[in-house]
Structure formats: structure tokens, C-alpha cells
Motif scaffolding. Sequence first.
Motif, short mmCIF file in Angstrom:
data_model
loop_
_atom_site.label_atom_id
_atom_site.label_comp_id
_atom_site.label_asym_id
_atom_site.label_seq_id
_atom_site.Cartn_x
_atom_site.Cartn_y
_atom_site.Cartn_z
N PRO A 1 0.39 -1.13 0.05
CA PRO A 1 0.11 -0.34 -0.13
C PRO A 1 0.88 1.28 0.29
O PRO A 1 2.15 1.99 0.37
N PRO A 2 0.65 2.58 -0.95
CA PRO A 2 0.96 3.79 -1.04
C PRO A 2 1.00 4.10 -0.07
O PRO A 2 0.12 4.23 1.16
N ALA A 3 2.19 4.85 1.08
CA ALA A 3 1.94 6.20 2.07
C ALA A 3 0.56 6.20 1.93
O ALA A 3 -0.23 6.54 3.44
N GLN A 4 0.29 7.32 1.02
CA GLN A 4 -1.20 8.69 1.36
C GLN A 4 -2.68 7.20 0.31
O GLN A 4 -1.61 6.92 -0.84
N PRO A 5 -3.28 6.81 1.85
CA PRO A 5 -3.88 5.71 0.66
C PRO A 5 -4.57 6.76 -0.58
O PRO A 5 -5.26 7.71 -0.40
N LEU A 6 -4.97 5.92 -1.35
CA LEU A 6 -5.73 5.80 -3.40
C LEU A 6 -7.47 5.94 -2.84
O LEU A 6 -7.58 4.70 -2.93
N PHE A 7 -7.83 6.94 -2.28
CA PHE A 7 -9.43 6.05 -1.57
C PHE A 7 -10.41 5.63 -3.11
O PHE A 7 -10.73 4.86 -3.05
N GLN A 8 -10.17 6.42 -4.04
CA GLN A 8 -10.92 5.99 -5.71
C GLN A 8 -10.46 4.73 -5.79
O GLN A 8 -11.20 4.22 -6.89
N GLN A 9 -9.38 4.45 -5.21
CA GLN A 9 -9.80 2.40 -5.61
C GLN A 9 -9.46 1.45 -4.74
O GLN A 9 -9.23 0.15 -4.91
N ILE A 10 -9.76 2.04 -3.34
CA ILE A 10 -10.51 1.51 -2.25
C ILE A 10 -12.28 0.67 -2.37
O ILE A 10 -12.76 1.17 -2.48
N GLN A 11 -11.96 -0.61 -1.63
CA GLN A 11 -13.33 -0.65 -2.15
C GLN A 11 -14.26 -0.28 -0.98
O GLN A 11 -13.21 -1.15 0.34
N ARG A 12 -15.62 -0.93 0.17
CA ARG A 12 -15.79 -0.78 1.17
C ARG A 12 -16.52 -2.08 0.99
O ARG A 12 -17.17 -1.99 0.74
N ASN A 13 -16.69 -2.92 2.03
CA ASN A 13 -17.68 -3.85 2.05
C ASN A 13 -18.17 -4.07 3.34
O ASN A 13 -17.45 -4.37 4.96
N ILE A 14 -19.70 -3.43 4.14
CA ILE A 14 -20.10 -3.77 5.50
C ILE A 14 -20.10 -5.72 5.59
O ILE A 14 -20.52 -5.71 4.57
N LEU A 15 -19.63 -6.51 6.19
CA LEU A 15 -20.33 -7.23 6.93
C LEU A 15 -21.69 -7.32 7.17
O LEU A 15 -22.06 -7.11 8.82
N ALA A 16 -22.57 -7.06 6.66
CA ALA A 16 -23.46 -7.15 6.53
C ALA A 16 -25.07 -7.97 7.22
O ALA A 16 -25.92 -7.57 7.43
N SER A 17 -24.40 -9.26 7.00
CA SER A 17 -25.48 -10.14 7.40
C SER A 17 -24.98 -10.38 9.19
O SER A 17 -25.97 -11.67 9.67
N ASN A 18 -23.99 -9.89 9.72
CA ASN A 18 -23.89 -9.95 11.30
C ASN A 18 -23.81 -8.85 11.84
O ASN A 18 -22.97 -8.25 12.60
N PRO A 19 -25.28 -8.02 11.75
CA PRO A 19 -24.24 -6.59 12.63
C PRO A 19 -24.68 -7.15 14.58
O PRO A 19 -24.93 -7.82 14.58
N ARG A 20 -24.47 -5.76 15.02
CA ARG A 20 -24.48 -5.93 16.68
C ARG A 20 -25.27 -4.84 16.86
O ARG A 20 -25.20 -3.92 16.81
N VAL A 21 -26.21 -5.35 17.57
CA VAL A 21 -27.38 -4.75 17.61
C VAL A 21 -27.12 -4.54 19.58
O VAL A 21 -27.58 -5.54 20.28
N THR A 22 -27.55 -3.21 19.95
CA THR A 22 -27.68 -2.54 21.42
C THR A 22 -28.67 -1.96 21.63
O THR A 22 -29.01 -1.29 20.85
N LYS A 23 -29.17 -2.39 22.42
CA LYS A 23 -30.66 -2.02 22.84
C LYS A 23 -30.13 -1.37 23.97
O LYS A 23 -29.44 -1.86 25.01
N PHE A 24 -31.57 0.08 24.92
CA PHE A 24 -31.08 0.89 25.49
C PHE A 24 -32.26 1.26 26.17
O PHE A 24 -33.51 1.66 25.53
N LYS A 25 -32.36 0.47 27.38
CA LYS A 25 -33.73 0.85 28.10
C LYS A 25 -34.03 2.93 28.39
O LYS A 25 -32.83 3.13 28.73
N ILE A 26 -34.79 3.29 27.64
CA ILE A 26 -35.41 4.40 28.26
C ILE A 26 -36.53 5.31 28.47
O ILE A 26 -37.44 4.38 28.21
N THR A 27 -36.98 6.17 28.93
CA THR A 27 -38.34 6.78 29.40
C THR A 27 -38.56 7.35 28.28
O THR A 27 -38.87 8.38 27.87
N TRP A 28 -39.95 6.64 27.62
CA TRP A 28 -40.39 7.10 26.68
C TRP A 28 -41.58 9.01 26.82
O TRP A 28 -41.88 9.14 25.48
N GLU A 29 -41.58 8.12 27.76
CA GLU A 29 -43.14 9.43 28.25
C GLU A 29 -42.55 10.94 28.74
O GLU A 29 -40.99 10.89 28.93
#
Length: 154
Positions: free
Chosen positions: A126-154
Amino acid sequence: MAKVQVTDVTVLDNPSPFVNPFQFEITFDCTENLPEDLEWKIIYVGSASTEEYDQVLDSVLVGPIPMGSHKFVFQANCPDVSKIPPEDVLGVTVVLLTCSYRDHEFVRIGYYVNNEYTDPELNENPPAQPLFQQIQRNILASNPRVTKFKITWE
């Protein structure tokens, strides 16, 4: 009990070039009318070692929300590359989708994201300065981490 349940999130345009917008199709159910807005955010984690480089890519207010099932597409531009340390661009990071009601976060959905060059030669040397136009992003969509928080809705 939470008055809003996220029932599905579909990651659109995945994998895609790093510079493309993030796109999530969000489906949620509301068990009763909510008089105020839900605030949704997309947050990109720029470095695993510190929150200093985290970027809120976009936030949107949705509401008021009537009881029932709802769906929308939330899109945000890619992160500001000047705010990501060059050594943290490639490899695994995280993107977060959060939702709050009355400034209280009640759900956080995290996805691992792998950023790599589409050219194997650039991955090997890899070059010292990233070449963003040549980078691919892959989101691991099949395995999300879900965190729920209790809140007061009223």
C-alpha cells in the motif's frame, strides 16, 4: 418496553467504492403514536484506538411517528478522508447506525467494515498516502451487532 422496534436494516450498494455514499434501508415498527421526532445517525469509526476520529456522517429527524410499520432509506456521504489517520484507512473498522428519542439513544446497530484496494498489488504494497478512489468498502451486513438501551419514552 420500547415503543420503536427496528425490524430490518438492509445495507444497499454493498460492496462499493470507498467514496460512495453509505445507504441503509431501515424498517421499524412503532407500537403507539410518538409526538416527537426520532433522530437517526450514521457514525463512521475512523480509528479503533480513539473516538477522536469518529465522524457523524449524517443525522436525520423522522417524525412525528404514527403507530404502525415504517420504512425509509438513509443515505450519507463517505467520511471526510482528511480526518482519518492514513494508517487506519485500510483493514477493519466499524460503521454505526443509531436512533434516539428525546435525545436518548435506544438502539445502536454496528457493522464491521473492511476497506481494501481492488488491486491485489496495492494491498501487498500500500502507498503511504491512501488512494481512496481505488479502495473498496465491504460492510459485513449479515452479522450486525445490535445494542438496545432502556429509555423513558414519556
